[in-house]
Design an enzyme around this catalytic site. Structure first.
Site, PDB file in Angstrom:
ATOM      1  N   THR A  82       0.870  -1.193   0.000  1.00 23.87           N
ATOM      2  CA  THR A  82       0.000   0.000   0.000  1.00 23.87           C
ATOM      3  C   THR A  82       0.899   1.233   0.000  1.00 23.87           C
ATOM      4  OG1 THR A  82      -0.157  -0.104   2.428  1.00 23.87           O
ATOM      5  CG2 THR A  82      -1.940  -1.112   1.159  1.00 23.87           C
ATOM      6  N   PHE A 148       2.394  -5.582  13.427  1.00 19.65           N
ATOM      7  CA  PHE A 148       3.243  -4.709  14.234  1.00 19.65           C
ATOM      8  C   PHE A 148       4.636  -5.322  14.292  1.00 19.65           C
ATOM      9  CE2 PHE A 148      -1.104  -4.045  15.698  1.00 19.65           C
ATOM     10  CZ  PHE A 148      -1.203  -2.656  15.669  1.00 19.65           C
ATOM     11  N   LEU A 255      13.262   6.611  22.588  1.00 24.72           N
ATOM     12  CA  LEU A 255      13.823   7.871  23.054  1.00 24.72           C
ATOM     13  C   LEU A 255      15.318   7.893  22.767  1.00 24.72           C
ATOM     14  CD1 LEU A 255      11.939   8.443  26.444  1.00 24.72           C
ATOM     15  CD2 LEU A 255      11.557   9.601  24.259  1.00 24.72           C
ATOM     16  N   CYS A 265       7.559   1.997   7.243  1.00 28.58           N
ATOM     17  CA  CYS A 265       6.308   2.260   7.970  1.00 28.58           C
ATOM     18  C   CYS A 265       6.135   3.706   8.412  1.00 28.58           C
ATOM     19  CB  CYS A 265       6.210   1.340   9.184  1.00 28.58           C
ATOM     20  SG  CYS A 265       5.999  -0.398   8.775  1.00 28.58           S
TER      21      CYS A 265
END
Length: 437
Positions: A82, A148, A255, A265
C-alpha cells in the site's frame, strides 16, 4: 497469504510454525522462483531457517495461482503493498482492491478475508463491497488484522507480541462470531502464552496501526529536538531520556536521538494518517508537525556535517558507516542516508561507504560517484571525516585508536551516538554526537 513480501512472508512462516497449512501467493516471477528455491528475497534474521523448516515439513508452500491457494482456506490474508499515492500521500489501495476481486472470483465455501496490509479506515468495508459486487451470493466475512513487526526482529515480534489486534464486523449477521472463532483459533498459540488478543471494530483496528506508528514517530522527533536543545544548553540527552523513560507513563523505548526516522512504515503511515484525519475533518496537528520536523532534520544533518568540517566538505574524503535506515535490515526506504549523502555529494565530498548488508539495495538510490567498501576500516582509510549513519553493532566495537591510525583526519560525526565521547577524545578526535557534551 496473498503477497510474499515482508509482511506476508514473515506472517506466513510464523503461522506455519504454529502448525497451520499456509499457501503464499506471489505473482512476481523472480520472487516466486527465489522462494520456491529456498532463497529469501529480503534480509530478516532467522527467516531463512523458519521458511526452510516449514517448507520441508509441508506446512508452507508458494505459488502464483490464487484459486488453488484459497481452495478450502478458512482465512485468506491480503498482505500486498500500500505505497503512498502520488500527489497526496494517501495509501494506494490498487493492489488491495485487485486482490479482493481475485479472491472473490476464486472462493468456494466460507472464509474470512483478512486485511494484513496497512490500510486507511474503511478499507475492510470496501473490500466487503467489492466481494459482494463480484459474487453477491458468496458466504464470507471480513476482518482487519494489522501487523506490528519491526524489521530486524519481526519473528520475535510475531511469536511474542505485545498484542494482536483483530477488527471484526459487528454488523455481520452473527455479530462477528465466526470471525472471532477462526482468528481466535489461528492465534491460540499466542493466547496460551497470555499475549493479549483484542477483538475490536473494523475501523478501530485499521486506525490502531496508523496511530501506533505515528505516536512512535512523534517520540523519535521529540527526542531529536531535545537532543538539539541539549547541545545548546550543555545537557546530556541520554540522561534526559533515562530520566523521562523511567516514568511509566512515558516509557523508555524510542527515546534515542538520531538523524531522523525512515523505513517502510513511519514515513508512509504518518503521512497517510494526516490525510485520513484531514479528510475526516479532524486534522492531526501533532503528526503533521512530526512529518515536517523529520523531513527538516534529515536535511539539517548535512549542514551539521559540513560545519564539523570547517564549513565545507568540498574535496574532503568522507567515510560513511551504515546506509540502511536501521540495523539488522537491508531496507533503504526513506533512509536518512539518502538525503544526507546526496547533499554531501552535491557539495563535493568524496564518499566511501560501508554497510554490512545494505549496499546492494543502496547503490541505485545514492549518487553514482560513491565508493562502496569491504569493511568499516576500508571505508575509514585515509578519511578526513568519519560519519556514522546506522548503529550496526560491529561499528560499536571499533577501537578509537584503530580508527585514528586508519584515518587521515580527526573529525568524527556520530549521528547515532554509538561511541564513548571520552574514549574518542582520548584518541585525539574532534568528536561530535547528538545531545551530548
Amino acid at each position: 497469504m496473498i503477497g510474499g513480501g515482508y509482511v506476508g512472508l514473515v506472517s506466513a512462516a510464523c503461522f506455519a510454525e504454529f502448525g497451520n497449512d499456509v499457501a503464499v501467493v506471489e505473482i512476481d516471477p523472480d520472487r516466486l522462483a527465489a522462494l520456491r528455491d529456498g532463497r529469501i528475497p529480503i534480509y530478516e534474521p532467522g527467516l531463512d531457517t523458519l521458511v526452510a523448516d516449514n517448507s520441508r515439513a509441508g506446512r508452507l508452500s508458494f505459488g502464483a495461482d490464487i484459486a488453488e491457494a484459497v481452495t478450502g482456506a478458512e482465512a485468506i490474508f491480503i498482505a500486498v503493498g500500500t505505497p503512498p499515492r502520488n500527489g497526496d500521500g494517501q495509501a494506494d489501495l490498487t493492489y488491495v482492491h485487485q486482490a479482493a476481486r481475485q479472491i472473490a472470483r476464486a472462493m468456494g465455501g466460507h472464509a474470512v478475508i483478512v486485511t494484513k496490509s496497512t490500510v486507511p479506515v474503511g478499507t475492510s468495508r470496501r473490500i466487503a463491497e467489492i466481494v459482494r459486487e463480484e459474487r453477491p451470493d458468496l458466504d464470507f466475512d471480513v476482518a482487519s488484522n494489522p501487523e506490528f513487526l519491526r524489521e530486524g526482529s519481526a519473528i520475535g515480534d510475531f511469536m511474542r507480541p505485545d498484542r494482536v489486534i483483530v477488527g471484526v464486523d459487528e454488523n455481520a449477521p452473527d455479530g462477528g462470531a465466526r470471525t472471532r472463532g477462526v482468528l481466535g483459533a489461528l492465534y491460540r498459540p499466542l493466547s496460551l502464552i497470555e499475549a493479549p488478543v483484542l477483538f475490536v471494530k473494523l475501523e478501530t483496528a485499521e486506525l490502531t496501526k496508523y496511530a501506533s506508528n505515528s505516536f512512535l514517530a512523534m517520540k523519535i522527533s521529540f527526542i531529536n529536538e531535545m537532543a538539539d536543545l541539549c547541545d545548546r544548553v550543555g545537557a546530556d540527552v541520554h540522561d534526559l531520556a533515562r530520566g523521562m523513560g523511567l516514568d511509566g507513563r512515558i516509557g523508555r523505548k524510542f527515546l534515542h536521538p538520531g538523524p531522523g526516522y525512515g523505513g517502510s512504515c513511519f514515513p508512509k503511515d504518518t503521512l497517510a494518517l494526516t490525510r485520513i484525519a484531514q479528510e475526516a475533518g479532524a486534522p492531526t496537528r501533532l503528526i503533521e508537525a512530526t512529518v515536517a520536523v523529520n523531513d527538516a532534520r534529515k536535511i539539517a544533518m548535512a549542514g551539521r556535517i559540513a560545519a564539523a568540517c570547517g564549513g565545507s566538505v568540498r574535496g574532503k574524503r568522507v567515510a560513511v558507516l551504515g546506509l540502511t535506515f536501521k540495523p539488522e535490515t537491508d531496507d533503504m526506504r526513506e533512509a536518512p542516508s539518502i538525503p544526507i549523502l546526496v547533499r554531501l555529494a552535491e557539495q563535493g565530498a568524496q564518499i566511501r561507504a560501508f554497510d554490512p548488508v545494505g549496499m546492494p539495495v543502496a547503490r541505485p538510490l545514492l549518487p553514482p560517484g560513491l565508493t562502496y567498501c569491504d569493511s568499516a576500516l576500508d571505508a575509514a582509510q585515509d578519511a578526513d571525516v568519519l560519519l556514522v549513519l546506522t548503529e550496526w553493532n560491529e561499528f560499536r566495537a571499533l577501537p578509537p585508536t584503530q580508527l585514528a591510525a586508519t584515518m587521515r583526519g580527526r573529525v568524527v560525526v556520530d549521528l547515532r551516538n554509538i561511541f564513548d565521547p571520552a574514549a574518542m577524545k582520548a584518541a585525539g578526535f574532534a568528536y561530535q554526537s547528538l545531545g551530548r557534551p
